[in-house]
Design a protein around this motif. Structure first.
Motif, PDB file in Angstrom:
ATOM      1  N   HIS A 237       0.838  -1.204   0.000  1.00  0.00           N
ATOM      2  CA  HIS A 237       0.000   0.000   0.000  1.00  0.00           C
ATOM      3  C   HIS A 237       0.870   1.251   0.000  1.00  0.00           C
ATOM      4  O   HIS A 237       2.039   1.206   0.367  1.00  0.00           O
ATOM      5  CB  HIS A 237      -0.984  -0.031   1.175  1.00  0.00           C
ATOM      6  CG  HIS A 237      -2.126  -0.953   0.891  1.00  0.00           C
ATOM      7  ND1 HIS A 237      -3.174  -0.583   0.084  1.00  0.00           N
ATOM      8  CD2 HIS A 237      -2.343  -2.235   1.243  1.00  0.00           C
ATOM      9  CE1 HIS A 237      -4.008  -1.608  -0.023  1.00  0.00           C
ATOM     10  NE2 HIS A 237      -3.521  -2.630   0.665  1.00  0.00           N
ATOM     11  N   ASP A 238       0.252   2.345  -0.413  1.00  0.00           N
ATOM     12  CA  ASP A 238       0.989   3.590  -0.608  1.00  0.00           C
ATOM     13  C   ASP A 238       1.253   4.239   0.740  1.00  0.00           C
ATOM     14  O   ASP A 238       0.517   5.101   1.192  1.00  0.00           O
ATOM     15  CB  ASP A 238       0.154   4.512  -1.509  1.00  0.00           C
ATOM     16  CG  ASP A 238       0.889   5.779  -1.866  1.00  0.00           C
ATOM     17  OD1 ASP A 238       2.041   5.947  -1.412  1.00  0.00           O
ATOM     18  OD2 ASP A 238       0.314   6.604  -2.598  1.00  0.00           O
ATOM     19  N   CYS A 239       2.317   3.812   1.366  1.00  0.00           N
ATOM     20  CA  CYS A 239       2.608   4.222   2.734  1.00  0.00           C
ATOM     21  C   CYS A 239       4.121   4.224   2.885  1.00  0.00           C
ATOM     22  O   CYS A 239       4.784   3.329   2.373  1.00  0.00           O
ATOM     23  CB  CYS A 239       1.951   3.212   3.685  1.00  0.00           C
ATOM     24  SG  CYS A 239       2.472   3.325   5.386  1.00  0.00           S
TER      25      CYS A 239
ATOM     26  N   ILE B 296      -0.497  13.193  -8.706  1.00  0.00           N
ATOM     27  CA  ILE B 296      -1.588  13.353  -7.738  1.00  0.00           C
ATOM     28  C   ILE B 296      -1.131  13.395  -6.278  1.00  0.00           C
ATOM     29  O   ILE B 296      -1.860  13.852  -5.406  1.00  0.00           O
ATOM     30  CB  ILE B 296      -2.641  12.226  -7.936  1.00  0.00           C
ATOM     31  CG1 ILE B 296      -4.007  12.596  -7.334  1.00  0.00           C
ATOM     32  CG2 ILE B 296      -2.175  10.907  -7.377  1.00  0.00           C
ATOM     33  CD1 ILE B 296      -4.924  13.297  -8.239  1.00  0.00           C
ATOM     34  N   CYS B 297       0.088  12.938  -6.034  1.00  0.00           N
ATOM     35  CA  CYS B 297       0.502  12.796  -4.634  1.00  0.00           C
ATOM     36  C   CYS B 297       1.709  13.650  -4.278  1.00  0.00           C
ATOM     37  O   CYS B 297       1.627  14.512  -3.414  1.00  0.00           O
ATOM     38  CB  CYS B 297       0.808  11.324  -4.383  1.00  0.00           C
ATOM     39  SG  CYS B 297       1.568  10.982  -2.812  1.00  0.00           S
ATOM     40  N   SER B 298       2.840  13.379  -4.907  1.00  0.00           N
ATOM     41  CA  SER B 298       4.120  13.822  -4.344  1.00  0.00           C
ATOM     42  C   SER B 298       5.052  14.533  -5.317  1.00  0.00           C
ATOM     43  O   SER B 298       6.160  14.911  -4.929  1.00  0.00           O
ATOM     44  CB  SER B 298       4.850  12.591  -3.807  1.00  0.00           C
ATOM     45  OG  SER B 298       5.070  11.676  -4.859  1.00  0.00           O
TER      46      SER B 298
ATOM     47  N   GLN C 223       2.777  20.118   0.752  1.00  0.00           N
ATOM     48  CA  GLN C 223       2.881  20.420  -0.688  1.00  0.00           C
ATOM     49  C   GLN C 223       1.569  20.114  -1.412  1.00  0.00           C
ATOM     50  O   GLN C 223       1.510  20.117  -2.626  1.00  0.00           O
ATOM     51  CB  GLN C 223       4.066  19.669  -1.325  1.00  0.00           C
ATOM     52  CG  GLN C 223       4.087  18.171  -1.054  1.00  0.00           C
ATOM     53  CD  GLN C 223       3.453  17.330  -2.141  1.00  0.00           C
ATOM     54  OE1 GLN C 223       3.959  17.283  -3.253  1.00  0.00           O
ATOM     55  NE2 GLN C 223       2.349  16.649  -1.816  1.00  0.00           N
ATOM     56  N   ARG C 224       0.512  19.852  -0.631  1.00  0.00           N
ATOM     57  CA  ARG C 224      -0.779  19.562  -1.245  1.00  0.00           C
ATOM     58  C   ARG C 224      -1.619  20.839  -1.306  1.00  0.00           C
ATOM     59  O   ARG C 224      -2.819  20.821  -1.137  1.00  0.00           O
ATOM     60  CB  ARG C 224      -1.468  18.478  -0.401  1.00  0.00           C
ATOM     61  CG  ARG C 224      -2.114  17.438  -1.231  1.00  0.00           C
ATOM     62  CD  ARG C 224      -2.262  16.131  -0.500  1.00  0.00           C
ATOM     63  NE  ARG C 224      -1.166  15.257  -0.820  1.00  0.00           N
ATOM     64  CZ  ARG C 224      -0.557  14.476   0.035  1.00  0.00           C
ATOM     65  NH1 ARG C 224      -0.927  14.446   1.285  1.00  0.00           N
ATOM     66  NH2 ARG C 224       0.429  13.715  -0.368  1.00  0.00           N
ATOM     67  N   CYS C 225      -0.925  21.967  -1.474  1.00  0.00           N
ATOM     68  CA  CYS C 225      -1.603  23.264  -1.559  1.00  0.00           C
ATOM     69  C   CYS C 225      -0.910  24.048  -2.672  1.00  0.00           C
ATOM     70  O   CYS C 225       0.141  23.637  -3.163  1.00  0.00           O
ATOM     71  CB  CYS C 225      -1.508  24.000  -0.227  1.00  0.00           C
ATOM     72  SG  CYS C 225       0.157  24.081   0.404  1.00  0.00           S
TER      73      CYS C 225
ATOM     74  N   ARG D 125      -8.969  15.763   4.385  1.00  0.00           N
ATOM     75  CA  ARG D 125      -7.793  14.960   4.745  1.00  0.00           C
ATOM     76  C   ARG D 125      -8.005  13.455   4.587  1.00  0.00           C
ATOM     77  O   ARG D 125      -9.108  12.977   4.436  1.00  0.00           O
ATOM     78  CB  ARG D 125      -7.396  15.238   6.196  1.00  0.00           C
ATOM     79  CG  ARG D 125      -6.986  16.656   6.463  1.00  0.00           C
ATOM     80  CD  ARG D 125      -6.777  16.944   7.938  1.00  0.00           C
ATOM     81  NE  ARG D 125      -5.627  16.256   8.497  1.00  0.00           N
ATOM     82  CZ  ARG D 125      -5.692  15.177   9.247  1.00  0.00           C
ATOM     83  NH1 ARG D 125      -6.853  14.623   9.533  1.00  0.00           N
ATOM     84  NH2 ARG D 125      -4.607  14.620   9.733  1.00  0.00           N
ATOM     85  N   LYS D 126      -6.883  12.741   4.728  1.00  0.00           N
ATOM     86  CA  LYS D 126      -6.914  11.278   4.737  1.00  0.00           C
ATOM     87  C   LYS D 126      -7.358  10.782   6.117  1.00  0.00           C
ATOM     88  O   LYS D 126      -7.153  11.473   7.108  1.00  0.00           O
ATOM     89  CB  LYS D 126      -5.516  10.748   4.472  1.00  0.00           C
ATOM     90  CG  LYS D 126      -4.899  11.277   3.203  1.00  0.00           C
ATOM     91  CD  LYS D 126      -3.427  10.920   3.198  1.00  0.00           C
ATOM     92  CE  LYS D 126      -2.647  11.649   2.130  1.00  0.00           C
ATOM     93  NZ  LYS D 126      -3.194  11.525   0.801  1.00  0.00           N
ATOM     94  N   ALA D 127      -7.886   9.581   6.160  1.00  0.00           N
ATOM     95  CA  ALA D 127      -8.278   8.985   7.441  1.00  0.00           C
ATOM     96  C   ALA D 127      -7.121   8.138   7.987  1.00  0.00           C
ATOM     97  O   ALA D 127      -6.410   7.486   7.227  1.00  0.00           O
ATOM     98  CB  ALA D 127      -9.518   8.119   7.251  1.00  0.00           C
TER      99      ALA D 127
ATOM    100  N   LEU E  41      -6.789   4.172   3.761  1.00  0.00           N
ATOM    101  CA  LEU E  41      -5.638   4.649   3.010  1.00  0.00           C
ATOM    102  C   LEU E  41      -6.133   5.282   1.718  1.00  0.00           C
ATOM    103  O   LEU E  41      -6.563   4.580   0.826  1.00  0.00           O
ATOM    104  CB  LEU E  41      -4.667   3.504   2.732  1.00  0.00           C
ATOM    105  CG  LEU E  41      -3.267   4.017   2.454  1.00  0.00           C
ATOM    106  CD1 LEU E  41      -2.224   3.236   3.208  1.00  0.00           C
ATOM    107  CD2 LEU E  41      -2.982   4.035   0.982  1.00  0.00           C
ATOM    108  N   ASN E  42      -6.117   6.601   1.667  1.00  0.00           N
ATOM    109  CA  ASN E  42      -6.822   7.332   0.627  1.00  0.00           C
ATOM    110  C   ASN E  42      -8.227   6.762   0.586  1.00  0.00           C
ATOM    111  O   ASN E  42      -8.869   6.685   1.616  1.00  0.00           O
ATOM    112  CB  ASN E  42      -6.046   7.296  -0.686  1.00  0.00           C
ATOM    113  CG  ASN E  42      -4.679   7.941  -0.483  1.00  0.00           C
ATOM    114  OD1 ASN E  42      -4.607   9.009   0.116  1.00  0.00           O
ATOM    115  ND2 ASN E  42      -3.625   7.303  -0.908  1.00  0.00           N
ATOM    116  N   SER E  43      -8.700   6.307  -0.587  1.00  0.00           N
ATOM    117  CA  SER E  43     -10.069   5.769  -0.529  1.00  0.00           C
ATOM    118  C   SER E  43     -10.084   4.269  -0.248  1.00  0.00           C
ATOM    119  O   SER E  43     -11.146   3.676  -0.085  1.00  0.00           O
ATOM    120  CB  SER E  43     -10.814   6.081  -1.835  1.00  0.00           C
ATOM    121  OG  SER E  43     -10.489   5.142  -2.825  1.00  0.00           O
TER     122      SER E  43
HETATM  123 MO    MO Z   1      -0.154  10.047  -1.660  1.00  0.00          MO
END
Ligand code: MO
Ligand code: MGD
Ligand code: MGD
Ligand code: SF4
Length: 700
Positions: free
Chosen positions: A11-13, A148-150, A308-310, A587-589, A593-595
């Motif tokens: 998973h994306d972690c 979309i992420c980083s 950086q998500r702004c 935000r993420k929960a 993990l994302n959705s």
């Molecule tokens: Mo991400």
């Protein structure tokens, strides 16, 4: 006899945990646990993956290929619905239909009318990017810029340091000052926590800078709430104090840093009182934070991608990553900064992805690039050619992409042919013409990198694929053959691909083989010394070996060559705030993990704030809203309905909620209906956290 299989969570972690899976005589996984021998996993898993058997053996899995038989958009709410919306077909029929439609689209509109859409449903090396890329390159399909992420933060970090690497997680216990900057460690990176706790036992102070009072903030020695998107201003303000009080490491700067004089001139404009207005952090606290940070060694910054998500994301990461450079914090084991470790794992990507195959496609050139953060536009406005077919895998764009309403309008187009390769009936499969069943990391073999530590792992296959599911590698290999692609690379086995991936010029991979990974499970990158302290002697992987505070290359992208703070177009400091005065953090929960995972019923009780809007008491009262009230959250892009909750998590001016599947929201409209497709200041990232809204009590 039951056996134990070593796998790695894909998973994306950042944590990329080593996982031990117990498999019984019948080939069924009966138990899983964190690998106690993995130095970062340390024998434990996060709450979501601890319950992974519920996900792998969920009755809601997609089990075989399916074809839509009713109009698009009707959602699968439970598994019984699926049989009404889709008919079961064989893999043969599925491949045939996809090959036929892709051929048709290619002939009529050109292959660029086909768009792959994938992100990090799995981050395992082959499953993330290998056979799929080869396939779309050979097809001549549009290329997807996976922003979309980083990308914004990653590129910004590289613009200063030269590479996406940083302080080793295992050296955090030696730090004496730790700033968790937009880093929700308990939620998103829990395996760093024991290292921080060890540091604190040894006297370290933990400071959290975040507009949301996370669990990490609650446990911190000092919590500084900050206005969203203003971190660049804070970092420039800290550097103002560092320069004014002569706290920098003149020696390190002289030897290893480029552009310090320009920085000195620039930070002159960022006195604490001015920075206080932007950030909401008082001038006294800015000075106190700076003095503590600059006079305690080793000092480390764990900055995560939240900052950086702004819209100011690139500037924020640039300015923050200058701090350890002017402080010489890199000299000390346990000092420095960590955003991501992924740059240390550079594998043979050209072999894996074969971009050269684009030249063998009908295009005979590199295909156009579509930014995944602008999917709504790509599906509703892009021309020359219009997107006529989309293949979604490793992603759930109908939940996670910004400007959700535009994305849905796009997916609803009757002339759009949509294939979705998935484990579950997600928001996106609700718009699919063809659904294909995907394996989980239990069901396939792959190589696993990490972005929060420096161990490469082998993830072995533990169980047979559930139902008729297939891996990403398998489907693109088989589809390529259906399309008549004769290149031998489409027939390579997983082991051949792993071997090829490891054949890399990266010195840190030297000597690491598939056999060793199979034997040992995890292998530390070959740094040649016990402690990995990347920039202790400078040696930044830049043109002149120095950290780049001034970077003229950025001017061509509309950035300042140093770093200059301009508030986001959607922030409390902007004109638009008159109409929509609240800054939304979608935000993420912590336990999803994302959705992903939000549909796992055993995890849902862990997230009682799902479908809630957290507000400050001031903002609630101003609008006559109390905890438990139904509220309408809206802006010019859309509206969602949530339940108000005044719980002290946010400051006045900020509201917060959680990302989940759109169809699990009250009106079936996802939280990204509110976020925009506006891009960041650098590298084309999304701006989920620069989002203005208004809130009112909902009528009946
Ligand atoms: Mo991400
Ligand atoms: N449990 C769990 N773990 C995850 C994920 C998940 O969804 N759930 N997602 C995974 C993914 S995709 C990623 S990219 C990684 C890393 O993901 P992160 O980037 O760490 O995740 P976020 O939660 O978006 O942001 C981290 C923190 O930044 C805060 N933040 C938001 N805006 C600002 C700002 O302007 N300034 C500051 N200082 N802070 C801000 C948020 O409130 C949040 O607490 O985590 C991964 N791990
Ligand atoms: N509002 C808001 N939106 C956000 C964010 C936010 O913080 N707030 N975070 C953003 C970030 S950081 C990210 S990274 C993106 C994440 O966006 P995505 O990468 O789309 O993340 P998920 O929602 O986890 O969806 C991944 C899907 O891949 C599927 N999957 C898993 N393994 C496999 C596999 O092996 N093969 C195939 N074919 N499918 C598989 C899963 O079942 C899941 O449905 O979301 C972004 N969107
Ligand atoms: S999601 Fe992260 S913390 Fe949880 S098991 Fe996977 S790698 Fe570990």
């Amino acid at each position: 006899m039951p056996k134990t299989v070593h796998a790695a969570c894909s998973h994306d972690c950042p944590d990329s945990c080593g996982v031990l899976i117990t498999v019984d005589e019948l080939g069924r996984a009966t138990r899983l646990r964190g690998d106690p021998a993995h130095p970062v996993t340390r024998g434990f898993l996060c709450a979501k993956v601890a319950k992974y058997l519920d996900r792998v053996y969920s009755p809601d899995r997609v089990l075989h290929p399916m074809r839509r038989v009713v109009a698009k958009g009707r959602g699968v709410r439970n598994i019984e619905d699926a049989a009404q919306i889709f008919e079961r077909i064989s893999w043969d029929e599925a491949y045939q239909e996809i090959a036929r439609r892709f051929q048709q689209v290619g002939d009529e509109f050109g292959p660029e009318a086909i768009l792959p859409y994938s992100y990090a449903g799995t981050t395992a090396v082959l499953s993330y990017a290998s056979m799929d890329r080869r396939f779309f390159h050979r097809l001549g399909a549009s290329q997807l810029d996976r922003t979309i992420c980083s990308t914004t933060g990653g590129e910004a970090l590289i613009s200063v340091l030269g590479r996406k690497i940083g302080t080793d997680t295992e050296l955090f216990p030696r730090a004496r000052y730790i700033i968790a900057w937009g880093a929700n460690i308990h939620g998103n990176n829990v395996h760093l926590w024991p290292f921080i706790e060890e540091a604190r036992r040894n006297g370290a102070k933990l400071v959290v800078i975040d507009p949301y009072k996370t669990r990490t903030a609650q446990c911190a020695d000092w919590y500084l709430p900050i206005n969203p998107g203003t971190d660049g201003a804070l970092a420039l303000g800290m550097m103002h104090v560092i320069v004014a009080e002569n706290l920098y490491d003149a020696d390190y700067v002289k030897q290893h840093v480029n552009g310090f004089d320009e920085l000195v001139k620039r930070v002159h404009n960022y006195p604490p009182h001015r920075v206080a207005e932007w950030t909401g952090i008082s001038a006294e606290n800015i000075v106190k934070l700076t003095r503590e940070y600059a006079t305690t060694t080793p000092a480390v910054i764990r900055v995560n991608y939240g900052v950086q998500r702004c819209q100011t994301g690139g500037t924020n990461i640039r300015a923050i990553s200058m701090l350890p450079c002017i402080m010489g914090a890199w000299k000390h084991a346990g000092g420095g900064l960590q955003l991501s470790c992924s740059g240390a794992f550079k594998l043979n990507d050209d072999f894996l992805e074969r971009p050269d195959l684009m030249l063998a496609s009908p295009l005979r050139r590199h295909a156009r690039v579509v930014n995944m953060s602008e999917l709504g536009q790509a599906l509703t406005r892009l021309d020359n050619p219009q997107v006529k077919a989309i293949f979604v895998y490793n992603s759930n764009p109908a939940a996670i992409a910004p400007n959700h309403n535009a994305v849905v309008r796009g997916f609803m187009r009757p002339d759009l042919f949509t294939v979705v390769h998935e484990q579950f009936f997600t928001d996106t499969t609700d718009y699919a013409d063809i659904v294909l069943p995907a394996t989980t990391f239990f069901e396939q073999k792959d190589l696993q990198k990490a972005y929060g530590h420096y161990y490469l792992q082998m993830s072995n296959q533990a169980i047979a694929p559930i139902g008729e599911s297939k891996s990403n590698v398998e489907i693109f290999s088989e589809l390529a053959q259906r399309m008549g692609f004769t290149e031998p690379c489409f027939r390579e086995s997983v082991d051949e691909m792993i071997d090829g991936a490891l054949e890399s010029a990266n010195p840190w991979l030297k000597g690491i083989t598939r056999e060793q990974l199979e034997r040992e499970g995890h292998v530390r990158l070959n740094f040649g010394s016990e402690d990995f302290v990347p920039f202790a002697d400078g040696k930044f992987p830049t043109a002149d070996g120095k950290a780049r505070i001034v970077n003229e290359d950025l001017v061509a992208f509309g950035m300042d060559a140093v770093a200059n703070f301009v508030p986001p177009v959607e922030s409390r400091h902007s004109e638009q705030a008159k109409k929509f005065p609240l800054e939304l953090l979608a935000r993420k929960a912590d336990n999803f993990l994302n959705s992903s995972f939000c549909n796992v019923s055993s995890l849902q009780p862990l997230e009682p704030k799902t479908n809630k809007l957290e507000m400050s008491g001031v903002d609630a009262e101003l609008r006559g809203i109390a905890t438990g009230d139904a509220v309408r959250v809206f802006n010019d892009r859309g509206e969602v309905r949530l339940t108000a909750m005044v719980d002290g998590a946010v400051q006045p001016g900020v509201v917060a909620t959680r990302l989940i599947w759109s169809k699990l929201m009250p009106d079936g409209i996802g939280i990204n209906a509110l976020t925009s497709e506006r891009l960041t200041d650098y590298a084309g990232g999304p701006t989920f956290y620069s989002c203005l809204v208004e809130v009112e009590k909902a009528g009946d």
